[in-house]
Write an enzyme that holds these catalytic residues in place. Structure first.
Site, mmCIF file in Angstrom:
data_model
loop_
_atom_site.group_PDB
_atom_site.id
_atom_site.type_symbol
_atom_site.label_atom_id
_atom_site.label_comp_id
_atom_site.label_asym_id
_atom_site.label_seq_id
_atom_site.Cartn_x
_atom_site.Cartn_y
_atom_site.Cartn_z
ATOM 1 N N ASP A 76 2.631 5.495 -6.725
ATOM 2 C CA ASP A 76 3.878 5.357 -5.972
ATOM 3 C C ASP A 76 5.106 5.234 -6.854
ATOM 4 O O ASP A 76 6.225 5.294 -6.362
ATOM 5 C CB ASP A 76 3.791 4.121 -5.056
ATOM 6 N N HIS A 102 0.875 -1.185 0.000
ATOM 7 C CA HIS A 102 0.000 0.000 0.000
ATOM 8 C C HIS A 102 0.912 1.235 0.000
ATOM 9 O O HIS A 102 1.705 1.410 -0.910
ATOM 10 C CB HIS A 102 -0.926 -0.113 1.224
ATOM 11 N N HIS A 151 -2.433 -2.268 -9.713
ATOM 12 C CA HIS A 151 -3.402 -1.677 -8.789
ATOM 13 C C HIS A 151 -4.656 -2.531 -8.788
ATOM 14 O O HIS A 151 -5.038 -3.073 -9.821
ATOM 15 C CB HIS A 151 -3.761 -0.244 -9.226
HETATM 16 N N1 CMC Z 1 4.715 -6.787 -10.468
HETATM 17 C C1 CMC Z 1 4.570 -7.981 -11.069
HETATM 18 N N2 CMC Z 1 3.430 -8.661 -11.159
HETATM 19 C C2 CMC Z 1 2.348 -8.112 -10.597
HETATM 20 C C3 CMC Z 1 2.412 -6.861 -9.947
HETATM 21 C C4 CMC Z 1 3.652 -6.196 -9.900
HETATM 22 N N3 CMC Z 1 3.765 -5.023 -9.301
HETATM 23 N N4 CMC Z 1 1.186 -6.547 -9.478
HETATM 24 C C5 CMC Z 1 0.378 -7.572 -9.810
HETATM 25 N N5 CMC Z 1 1.085 -8.504 -10.487
HETATM 26 C C6 CMC Z 1 0.568 -9.768 -11.062
HETATM 27 C C7 CMC Z 1 0.328 -10.795 -9.956
HETATM 28 O O1 CMC Z 1 1.487 -11.582 -9.751
HETATM 29 C C8 CMC Z 1 -0.826 -11.578 -10.551
HETATM 30 O O2 CMC Z 1 -0.283 -12.417 -11.545
HETATM 31 P P1 CMC Z 1 -0.953 -13.882 -11.869
HETATM 32 O O3 CMC Z 1 -2.382 -13.596 -12.231
HETATM 33 O O4 CMC Z 1 -0.130 -14.381 -13.026
HETATM 34 O O5 CMC Z 1 -0.805 -14.676 -10.618
HETATM 35 C C9 CMC Z 1 -1.664 -10.495 -11.263
HETATM 36 O O6 CMC Z 1 -0.727 -9.463 -11.616
HETATM 37 C C10 CMC Z 1 -2.771 -9.919 -10.424
HETATM 38 O O7 CMC Z 1 -2.190 -9.410 -9.240
HETATM 39 P P2 CMC Z 1 -2.912 -9.378 -7.842
HETATM 40 O O8 CMC Z 1 -1.875 -9.444 -6.781
HETATM 41 O O9 CMC Z 1 -4.001 -10.390 -7.806
HETATM 42 O O10 CMC Z 1 -3.574 -7.956 -7.881
HETATM 43 P P3 CMC Z 1 -4.163 -7.215 -6.643
HETATM 44 O O11 CMC Z 1 -5.247 -6.363 -7.176
HETATM 45 O O12 CMC Z 1 -4.516 -8.156 -5.559
HETATM 46 O O13 CMC Z 1 -2.925 -6.354 -6.108
HETATM 47 C C11 CMC Z 1 -1.373 -4.619 -5.805
HETATM 48 C C12 CMC Z 1 -2.751 -5.006 -6.346
HETATM 49 C C13 CMC Z 1 -1.231 -3.105 -5.830
HETATM 50 C C14 CMC Z 1 -1.233 -5.087 -4.341
HETATM 51 C C15 CMC Z 1 -0.278 -5.294 -6.665
HETATM 52 O O14 CMC Z 1 -0.417 -4.842 -8.003
HETATM 53 C C16 CMC Z 1 1.116 -5.014 -6.145
HETATM 54 O O15 CMC Z 1 1.587 -5.719 -5.247
HETATM 55 N N6 CMC Z 1 1.819 -3.961 -6.692
HETATM 56 C C17 CMC Z 1 3.116 -3.587 -6.182
HETATM 57 C C18 CMC Z 1 2.982 -2.766 -4.924
HETATM 58 C C19 CMC Z 1 2.472 -1.362 -5.203
HETATM 59 O O16 CMC Z 1 2.958 -0.689 -6.093
HETATM 60 N N7 CMC Z 1 1.512 -0.918 -4.403
HETATM 61 C C20 CMC Z 1 0.979 0.437 -4.483
HETATM 62 C C21 CMC Z 1 -0.454 0.457 -4.898
HETATM 63 S S1 CMC Z 1 -1.011 2.091 -5.387
HETATM 64 C C22 CMC Z 1 -0.949 3.086 -3.994
HETATM 65 C C23 CMC Z 1 -1.676 2.586 -2.832
HETATM 66 O O17 CMC Z 1 -2.830 2.179 -2.898
HETATM 67 O O18 CMC Z 1 -1.071 2.619 -1.765
#
Ligand code: CMC
Length: 449
Positions: free
Chosen positions: A383, A288, A327
């Site tokens: 971010d 986050h 996201h």
């Molecule tokens: N790098 C590589 N792969 C990713 C990433 C990433 N940053 N984000 C998602 N994926 C992949 C994930 O591995 C999954 O792949 P598969 O379907 O093949 O297993 C797919 O994309 C869907 O991901 P998810 O984890 O189910 O998506 P989510 O909606 O649960 O998670 C998230 C959203 C923001 C937690 C995630 O994208 C992430 O961890 N990003 C990196 C951390 C980040 O930048 N966070 C800041 C968010 S914006 C500001 C805020 O809200 O604070």
């Protein structure tokens, strides 16, 4: 279809059912019993409790929906922030983020988020005056800060001292009293930067710098962080404006992890300081608000443009995540990231170019044309670039989530207040699907193998 404003139109079950036309239903056939149910649809949503009528027999508890991490469950009706993740749209109280970032100030945006409308000139003057005159914190909070280790993470200090504030304002527990609520909202928006700055000064071993009422909200943030021996700190107007825009971009983001924590804790009628400490703790995590800190660490680890392709390979092999990408809601370019890129250029003109920006741009360029990122709809989020600006402003990485928290404070408070006055809300208490052992008898220790 826009939702009715909570607290004004009583969008209760009676209204809900009255507005249902013959086509505004979902027909469900339970193949276990052959029974058919008509579930009302409102705002493209069904009410989860309407599923409870679906039972196999009278002893059956009734159908529930299972949705870990709230992937497809609306936990509230909200009139604060609108996001269309597919189109990359973000609006506070209906106003596009681009217009607010271009023309508003953080305090005006905070007023909008809390009150629902932009202030008139007298309202604006009063609001700014109130916030400005609540920036000081009790000297005992300073003593509390001094108890932390010299290298304590400032976000840990921020979370703890926000919680500690509740002990200084016992009347804050009167969460059903609108006037008391408003006083705490003013205090929290006013004092968040002071707590943040004191945490930073503690880390750097500098004496705490007190608020300066002659400066703007954001000018004062810079003053409390960076003032040294000068009689009066004068913030650079370009940097002051850049930080103000960053605060606007972070001010709210509907039901994100920390807003959800704020609402959940606040739903037990805990005071807003305790609830906001929980929200800030949720923000702290690297998935986050802690992501901006991780982005900088990642860019430093990559070290050079030449290493970008190798890093992308590791991301695709799922060895690491590309921090600052992806996201839950945006499946398109995060509109805040676009604005931040522009602000970064303005800041770099004053302080010089951050060499890590070239690595970031290359990462973005490669990622946006790579199949993995395209098919997973992964775009830069807020971010990805914000950390580069914070670093250019001379903030250490550990301060990044704390700066995010300052910006997010009005959003948390608006969400908290909206939850409290919403007649449909109650103490947050999800159900579970129990998968543990069935009943068994206790075995004394001497008989256990
Ligand atoms: N790098 C590589 N792969 C990713 C990433 C990433 N940053 N984000 C998602 N994926 C992949 C994930 O591995 C999954 O792949 P598969 O379907 O093949 O297993 C797919 O994309 C869907 O991901 P998810 O984890 O189910 O998506 P989510 O909606 O649960 O998670 C998230 C959203 C923001 C937690 C995630 O994208 C992430 O961890 N990003 C990196 C951390 C980040 O930048 N966070 C800041 C968010 S914006 C500001 C805020 O809200 O604070």
């Amino acid at each position: 279809m826009p939702l009715p404003k909570t607290g004004t139109g009583a969008p209760d079950r009676t209204t809900h059912e009255a507005t249902v036309t013959s086509k505004q239903t979902l027909s469900v056939i339970d193949n276990r019993t052959g029974k058919k149910y008509e579930i009302p649809i409102q705002n493209d949503t069904i009410h989860a409790t309407d599923l409870r009528q679906i039972r196999v027999n009278d002893d059956d508890f009734g159908m529930m929906s299972y949705d870990p991490a709230f992937n497809n469950t609306a936990s509230c009706k909200s009139a604060v922030t609108f996001i269309d993740g597919d189109k990359g749209i973000l609006r506070y109280r209906g106003y596009p983020i681009e217009q607010l970032a271009e023309t508003s100030t953080f305090l005006e945006t905070a007023y909008l988020i809390i009150h629902g409308e932009l202030p008139t000139r007298p309202q604006q003057t009063e609001w700014v005056d109130q916030i400005t005159h609540h920036t000081f914190i009790h000297e005992n909070i300073k003593k509390l800060m001094e108890g932390f280790r010299y290298d304590a993470h400032p976000m840990g200090m921020f979370v703890s001292t926000v919680a500690a504030l509740s002990t200084f304002y016992p009347e804050a527990s009167r969460v059903r009293d609108a006037q008391s609520r408003y006083r705490q909202i003013i205090r929290l928006i006013a004092k968040a930067p002071t707590l943040a700055a004191f945490a930073y000064r503690h880390n750097t071993g500098m004496p705490y710098a007190y608020p300066d009422n002659d400066l703007s909200y954001t000018g004062n943030v810079l003053n409390m962080m960076f003032k040294t021996t000068e009689a009066k700190y004068q913030p650079n107007p370009v940097l002051e404006h850049a930080l103000d825009v960053l605060f606007i971009l972070h001010a709210d983001h509907e039901q994100n992890c920390s807003a959800n924590a704020m609402r959940a804790v606040g739903s037990s009628e805990a005071d807003p300081y305790s609830a906001m400490a929980a929200a800030a703790a949720a923000l702290y995590g690297p998935l986050h608000g802690g992501a901006n800190e991780q982005v900088l660490r990642m860019l430093r680890e990559i070290g050079h443009i030449e290493n970008v392709s190798e890093y992308i390979k590791r991301v695709k092999a799922k060895e690491v995540k590309l921090m600052g990408f992806g996201h839950r809601v945006y499946k398109n370019y995060d509109p805040r990231a676009k604005i931040i890129k522009r602000v970064a250029d303005e800041v770099f003109e004053v302080v010089g170019r951050n060499p890590l920006i070239d690595i970031a741009l290359e990462l973005e360029r490669i990622a946006l044309q790579d199949d993995y990122f395209v098919s997973h709809k992964l775009y830069p989020n807020v971010d990805f670039y914000s950390g580069l600006i914070y670093e250019a402003l001379r903030f250490p990485v550990a301060m990044f989530p704390v700066l995010f928290a300052i910006g997010r404070t009005p959003g948390w408070l608006a969400q908290w207040q909206e939850m409290l006055i919403d007649p449909e809300q109650k103490i947050a208490r999800p159900r579970q699907v129990y998968i543990g052992a069935v009943k068994r008898d206790y075995v004394p220790i001497q008989k256990r193998s």
